[in-house]
Design a protein around this motif. Structure first.
Motif, PDB file in Angstrom:
ATOM      1  N   THR A 166       0.854  -1.179   0.000  1.00 41.83           N
ATOM      2  CA  THR A 166       0.000   0.000   0.000  1.00 41.83           C
ATOM      3  C   THR A 166       0.894   1.234   0.000  1.00 41.83           C
ATOM      4  OG1 THR A 166      -1.727  -1.179   1.187  1.00 41.83           O
ATOM      5  CG2 THR A 166      -1.839   1.225   1.224  1.00 41.83           C
TER       6      THR A 166
ATOM      7  N   ASN B 215       0.481   5.501  -0.654  1.00 36.55           N
ATOM      8  CA  ASN B 215      -0.395   6.659  -0.899  1.00 36.55           C
ATOM      9  C   ASN B 215      -1.852   6.231  -1.092  1.00 36.55           C
ATOM     10  OD1 ASN B 215       1.872   8.342  -0.812  1.00 36.55           O
ATOM     11  ND2 ASN B 215       2.203   8.142  -2.993  1.00 36.55           N
ATOM     12  N   ASP B 216      -2.330   5.384  -0.204  1.00 34.10           N
ATOM     13  CA  ASP B 216      -3.719   4.921  -0.200  1.00 34.10           C
ATOM     14  C   ASP B 216      -4.097   4.051  -1.407  1.00 34.10           C
ATOM     15  OD1 ASP B 216      -4.256   6.192   2.250  1.00 34.10           O
ATOM     16  OD2 ASP B 216      -4.676   8.080   1.224  1.00 34.10           O
ATOM     17  N   SER B 217      -3.128   3.580  -2.173  1.00 33.25           N
ATOM     18  CA  SER B 217      -3.388   2.652  -3.273  1.00 33.25           C
ATOM     19  C   SER B 217      -2.728   1.319  -2.952  1.00 33.25           C
ATOM     20  CB  SER B 217      -2.814   3.174  -4.596  1.00 33.25           C
ATOM     21  OG  SER B 217      -3.491   4.333  -4.997  1.00 33.25           O
ATOM     22  N   THR B 218      -3.437   0.230  -3.192  1.00 35.85           N
ATOM     23  CA  THR B 218      -2.909  -1.103  -2.928  1.00 35.85           C
ATOM     24  C   THR B 218      -2.508  -1.757  -4.243  1.00 35.85           C
ATOM     25  OG1 THR B 218      -4.300  -1.316  -0.974  1.00 35.85           O
ATOM     26  CG2 THR B 218      -3.417  -3.346  -1.896  1.00 35.85           C
TER      27      THR B 218
END
Length: 77
Positions: free
Chosen positions: A18, A20-23
């Motif tokens: 994960t 910057n809030d992206s997985t």
């Protein structure tokens, strides 16, 4: 099975990162580095270690920063 977003491999031991809030899903650290590590604007290498940074630009080393006109950075203090 999760699919690696870099190479497309279906792998039962894939992992998620994960950032910057992206997985993101990867099957190896090599693929994760290829996709997510910053790239030195001078030499194009992926910055896996600390690197050096000036005004949001990350370089792999002070030499590359100097080649791009950034003279304030040093590899060693």
């Amino acid at each position: 099975m999760p699919t690696c977003e870099t190479c497309g491999n279906d792998y039962d031991k894939a992992f998620q990162v994960t950032l910057n809030d992206s997985t993101h899903n990867f099957d190896s650290f090599e693929c994760a580095i290829q996709a997510l590590a910053p790239t030195c604007p001078h030499c194009g290498t992926h910055v896996v270690g600390h690197g050096v940074e000036k005004d949001g630009t990350i370089f792999c080393c002070a030499h590359c920063a100097k080649q791009e006109g950034v003279t304030q950075l040093r590899d060693r203090a």
